[in-house]
Each structure stands twice: as structure tokens, then as C-alpha cells.
Enzyme design. Structure first.
Site, short mmCIF file in Angstrom:
data_model
loop_
_atom_site.label_atom_id
_atom_site.label_comp_id
_atom_site.label_asym_id
_atom_site.label_seq_id
_atom_site.Cartn_x
_atom_site.Cartn_y
_atom_site.Cartn_z
N LYS A 1 0.87 -1.19 0.00
CA LYS A 1 0.00 0.00 0.00
C LYS A 1 0.90 1.23 0.00
CE LYS A 1 -4.31 -1.37 2.22
NZ LYS A 1 -5.16 -1.18 3.42
N GLU B 1 -7.38 -5.77 -1.00
CA GLU B 1 -8.39 -5.49 0.03
C GLU B 1 -9.82 -5.60 -0.49
OE1 GLU B 1 -7.18 -2.54 3.01
OE2 GLU B 1 -9.26 -1.90 3.05
N HIS C 1 -8.46 1.89 12.53
CA HIS C 1 -7.92 2.89 11.62
C HIS C 1 -8.94 3.93 11.17
CE1 HIS C 1 -4.44 0.36 11.71
NE2 HIS C 1 -3.81 1.01 10.76
P1 NAD Z 1 7.55 8.05 10.39
O1 NAD Z 1 7.97 7.55 9.09
O2 NAD Z 1 7.08 9.47 10.48
O3 NAD Z 1 8.74 7.83 11.42
C1 NAD Z 1 8.59 8.25 12.75
C2 NAD Z 1 9.74 9.15 13.20
O4 NAD Z 1 10.88 8.36 13.47
C3 NAD Z 1 10.19 10.18 12.19
O5 NAD Z 1 10.50 11.37 12.87
C4 NAD Z 1 11.46 9.57 11.61
O6 NAD Z 1 12.34 10.54 11.13
C5 NAD Z 1 12.02 8.88 12.81
N1 NAD Z 1 12.88 7.73 12.55
C6 NAD Z 1 12.64 6.71 11.68
N2 NAD Z 1 13.54 5.74 11.84
C7 NAD Z 1 14.40 6.14 12.79
C8 NAD Z 1 15.53 5.56 13.40
N3 NAD Z 1 15.92 4.33 13.11
N4 NAD Z 1 16.20 6.28 14.33
C9 NAD Z 1 15.77 7.53 14.66
N5 NAD Z 1 14.68 8.11 14.16
C10 NAD Z 1 13.99 7.42 13.23
O7 NAD Z 1 6.36 7.18 11.01
P2 NAD Z 1 6.05 5.63 11.06
O8 NAD Z 1 5.38 5.43 12.35
O9 NAD Z 1 7.22 4.82 10.70
O10 NAD Z 1 5.00 5.45 9.88
C11 NAD Z 1 3.74 6.07 9.91
C12 NAD Z 1 3.20 6.15 8.51
O11 NAD Z 1 3.05 4.83 7.99
C13 NAD Z 1 1.85 6.80 8.42
O12 NAD Z 1 1.84 7.72 7.36
C14 NAD Z 1 0.91 5.65 8.13
O13 NAD Z 1 -0.22 6.06 7.42
C15 NAD Z 1 1.80 4.75 7.33
N6 NAD Z 1 1.38 3.34 7.32
C16 NAD Z 1 1.29 2.71 6.12
C17 NAD Z 1 0.95 1.39 6.06
C18 NAD Z 1 0.93 0.67 4.74
O14 NAD Z 1 0.48 -0.46 4.68
N7 NAD Z 1 1.44 1.28 3.71
C19 NAD Z 1 0.67 0.68 7.23
C20 NAD Z 1 0.76 1.35 8.45
C21 NAD Z 1 1.12 2.70 8.49
N1 GLY Z 2 -2.07 -1.33 7.16
C1 GLY Z 2 -3.17 -1.94 6.52
C2 GLY Z 2 -2.84 -2.70 5.30
O1 GLY Z 2 -1.71 -2.77 4.89
O2 GLY Z 2 -3.70 -3.25 4.68
#
Ligand code: NAD
Ligand code: GLY
Length: 356
Positions: free
Chosen positions: A140, A234, A245
Site C-alpha cells: 500500500k 483489500e 484505523h
Molecule cells: P515516520 O515515518 O514518520 O517515522 C517516525 C519518526 O521516526 C520520524 O520522525 C522519523 O524521522 C524517525 N525515525 C525513523 N527511523 C528512525 C531511526 N531508526 N532512528 C531515529 N529516528 C527514526 O512514522 P512511522 O510510524 O514509521 O510510519 C507512519 C506512517 O506509515 C503513516 O503515514 C501511516 O499512514 C503509514 N502506514 C502505512 C501502512 C501501509 O500499509 N502502507 C501501514 C501502516 C502505516
Molecule cells: N495497514 C493496513 C494494510 O496494509 O492493509
């Protein structure tokens, strides 16, 4: 190293989980079979890990695009900047786009890879727990609009996912907790035994005990890989991964992507979905209490942030991708490990849950 596969026929790909995988230049280089690569990362991650990836790709033509950290950057303007970076690189169809970072980087880079020349090779190098257990697997990709989360995007599978758990050493505590919310989700929706294991391992996970963390990542990836293989786009079962979500996305959007982070919003959303299930007579209250207690022990929020109006959140929820013909379709549960898709959920009951 542990490994599982997302079984999608000719598009089958590995998810590798282990320590110091980013130090293996031969493995990284093999992820880029063409001559070009664009590495997308953010301003927190790049100073820590970009050089390792660049060094491994020394024989290739590489470019990089570094965006400022944060959900607010997962937008159409940054998306076109990634495309511009691909143009500057002179990227042809054999380019590999590499996402080095958390879910924000992964979703944005993946959408650019899906769009450049109608789709090029894409590799995920997740560096947050959340990205390792969820967003890097399954294809996704998306960006947010002011009107809502992930409203523009595509399904575009990576060719490989390489989760170097050594990168978690630098992850801020708040982000570790956010990742644990998605791990709890896996137990909550479909695996009561895993949920019980998490209850026993909460403290070990919070202190990043390597075996516990590796097991949590592997188990979550295995679960998700199976779901994605059965329902890539999905049409059914995959929707269960969205437990919490619809509420969570409404919170994030209403806070203009600058309040709770994704994992925190999902934690609150899961509690609301569980409470709503109890209120509708579908699930025992004791299970909702167990969920709330585990999230609380993991240091995650379980109540709506102050200042969010239930009516406004409900309006946001109507724009959720799971809604059909204006009717809310939510992921509720029968109890721990037993999530289900429920159509035509009465809005009065949702409002009641939002009001607490
Ligand atoms: P993010 O990518 O914003 O990372 C969180 C924070 O951690 C950021 O400030 C980043 O710079 C920092 N960071 C990352 N790795 C680090 C490391 N190793 N050391 C220090 N700092 C680090 O957030 P996230 O929680 O990783 O991802 C959230 C996003 O993922 C949302 O946009 C959500 O919608 C998306 N998401 C997508 C799916 C999918 O299936 N595609 C599933 C779940 C969530
Ligand atoms: N995070 C929900 C999905 O990947 O389907």
C-alpha cells in the site's frame, strides 16, 4: 536472520529481519539489479544510515531525496519533488526506488515508484518498528490530502523488504510505542495466543529486548504476509488490518497530521472500536478492558485527545476508504483475536463511542 515471503506468484518477495543487515554491502547491492537507484529518506534517518546504503551501491548511479521528518510531509508536493529527483537522475525503467526510513518515507517513495513510468522497482529498508511490522509489507502506497489520510495512492508491491533491527537502537521511545500499537493490532484482530504473548512480553518489548523485538516483528510480518497473499487489493480479509484505523485516521486528519502519530491514533481507534463492539452487543466488555490495559502498559494513549468534536470526527469517518455508498463500514470485533467487517454501523452508536 529470519525470513518470510509474501507469496504473490511472479511478484513473490522476501521480508528479511535481522541485525546489521544494512552493513551487508553485497546484499544491498543485489537489491538494485539495474544501473540506477534513488534513495528516499528523511532528515532524521539519512544522517544515521544513508551513507551505508550509498557505500553499498558505490558502482551504481545513485541519487537521494531527503524530506523533512513527519506525517505532514507525506503530501502531493513532496510526491512531485520525488518525481523531480527521478527526472534529475535521468531514471529509466530499470531504476530502483529505495525507501530508507519509516512509514512516511515508505508510503511516499512507494507511490513515486508506482507512478514513475507507470511503475518501477521498489525496495523497502524500514527503520521504525511500525514500518518493520506493518507499512513496509503489502504494497500500500499513498500520500495524505488535507481532506483525509492516504486518499491518493496505489497498490505497488516492493521487490524486497530488509528490516535491520539494529536501526531500532536510535528510534525515539515514542516511535517504538507507536510501532507496538500495530503489533497489538495483529493479536487483537486474529491471534489471541499472540495477544497473550504480548501481555507477557510488554516490559521486554519496551526495553527493546532483542529476542522479543525480533519475535514481534517476525510474527507480525508472517501474519500480514499471509493476509496480503490472500487478498492483495483489500476485497475482503485485508480490511481487518484496519482495525482502529477509521477512528485513527479521522483523529490524524482532524489534527492536521501534527497531533497524535499514526500508531497512537490507531491505539485510541482500537479502544473505540472495541468499546463500540461491546456497546452493540457483539463482544465482551472484559476483552475491551484487556486491550485497553495492554495499550496502557505500553504507554499508548487510549482516550481521544482533548478538543476533538465527536460530530466532526464522524464526518471525517464518512470519507474513509471502507465506507460504501455513504454508509460506514467499520472493523469491529467479537473479542480478542476475532475481528470482523461490519456494514451499516449506526452513526448514533459511533457518536456514543466517540463521546465515551
Ligand atoms: P515516520 O515515518 O514518520 O517515522 C517516525 C519518526 O521516526 C520520524 O520522525 C522519523 O524521522 C524517525 N525515525 C525513523 N527511523 C528512525 C531511526 N531508526 N532512528 C531515529 N529516528 C527514526 O512514522 P512511522 O510510524 O514509521 O510510519 C507512519 C506512517 O506509515 C503513516 O503515514 C501511516 O499512514 C503509514 N502506514 C502505512 C501502512 C501501509 O500499509 N502502507 C501501514 C501502516 C502505516
Ligand atoms: N495497514 C493496513 C494494510 O496494509 O492493509
Amino acid at each position: 536472520m529470519r525470513e518470510c515471503f509474501v507469496e504473490l506468484g511472479a511478484r513473490r518477495y522476501p521480508v528479511r529481519i535481522g541485525t546489521n543487515l544494512l552493513d551487508d554491502a553485497a546484499v544491498l547491492s543485489a537489491l538494485v539489479p539495474g544501473r540506477q537507484a534513488l534513495i528516499v529518506s528523511d532528515g532524521n534517518v539519512a544522517p544515521l544510515y544513508l551513507a551505508k546504503v550509498q557505500a553499498a551501491l558505490a558502482g551504481k548511479t545513485t541519487g537521494h531525496f531527503i524530506l523533512p521528518p513527519g506525517e505532514q510531509e507525506k503530501n502531493l508536493a513532496r510526491f512531485s519533488e520525488v518525481l523531480a529527483a527521478l527526472a534529475v537522475l535521468g531514471a529509466s525503467r530499470d531504476v530502483t526506488v529505495i525507501a530508507l526510513g519509516g512509514g512516511v518515507v515508505g508510503d511516499l517513495a512507494g507511490f513515486a515508484a508506482a507512478s514513475w513510468m507507470r511503475g518501477v522497482r521498489f525496495v523497502q529498508l524500514p527503520t521504525t518498528l511500525l514500518a518493520m511490522v506493518d507499512s513496509s509489507v503489502g504494497g500500500k502506497t499513498a500520500v495524505d490530502l488535507p481532506a483525509g489520510k492516504n486518499l491518493v495512492g496505489a497498490f505497488h508491491q516492493p521487490s524486497a523488504v530488509l528490516a535491520d533491527t539494529a536501526t531500532l537502537a536510535t528510534l525515539p521511545m515514542r516511535e517504538l510505542r507507536a510501532g507496538l500499537a500495530e503489533v497489538v493490532k495483529i493479536g487483537a484482530i486474529g491471534d489471541a495466543a499472540f495477544f497473550a504473548w504480548l501481555e507477557g512480553q510488554a516490559e521486554a518489548l519496551l526495553v527493546r529486548e532483542p529476542e522479543a523485538i525480533a519475535e514481534a516483528i517476525f510474527h507480525s510480518c508472517m501474519h500480514k504476509a499471509g493476509v496480503v497473499a490472500r487478498d492483495e487489493t483489500e476485497q475482503g480479509e485485508r480490511a481487518l488490518l484496519n482495525f482502529g484505523h477509521t477512528f485513527g485516521h479521522a483523529i490524524e486528519t482532524e489534527q492536521e497530521f501534527g497531533g497524535l502519530n499514526h500508531g497512537e491514533a490507531v491505539a485510541v481507534g482500537m479502544v473505540l472500536a472495541a468499546r463500540l463492539s461491546t456497546a452493540l452487543g457483539r463482544a465482551p466488555q472484559a476483552d475491551a478492558e484487556r486491550l485497553e490495559a495492554l495499550l496502557d502498559r505500553l504507554g499508548l494513549p487510549t482516550v481521544l485527545p482533548a478538543g476533538l468534536a465527536p460530530e466532526t470526527l464522524l464526518a471525517r469517518m464518512r470519507l474513509d476508504k471502507k465506507a460504501v455508498s455513504g454508509q460506514l463500514r467499520l472493523i469491529l470485533w467479537r473479542g480478542i483475536g476475532r475481528a470482523e467487517i461490519v456494514a451499516n454501523v449506526p452513526e448514533t452508536a459511533v457518536l456514543q463511542a466517540l463521546r465515551g
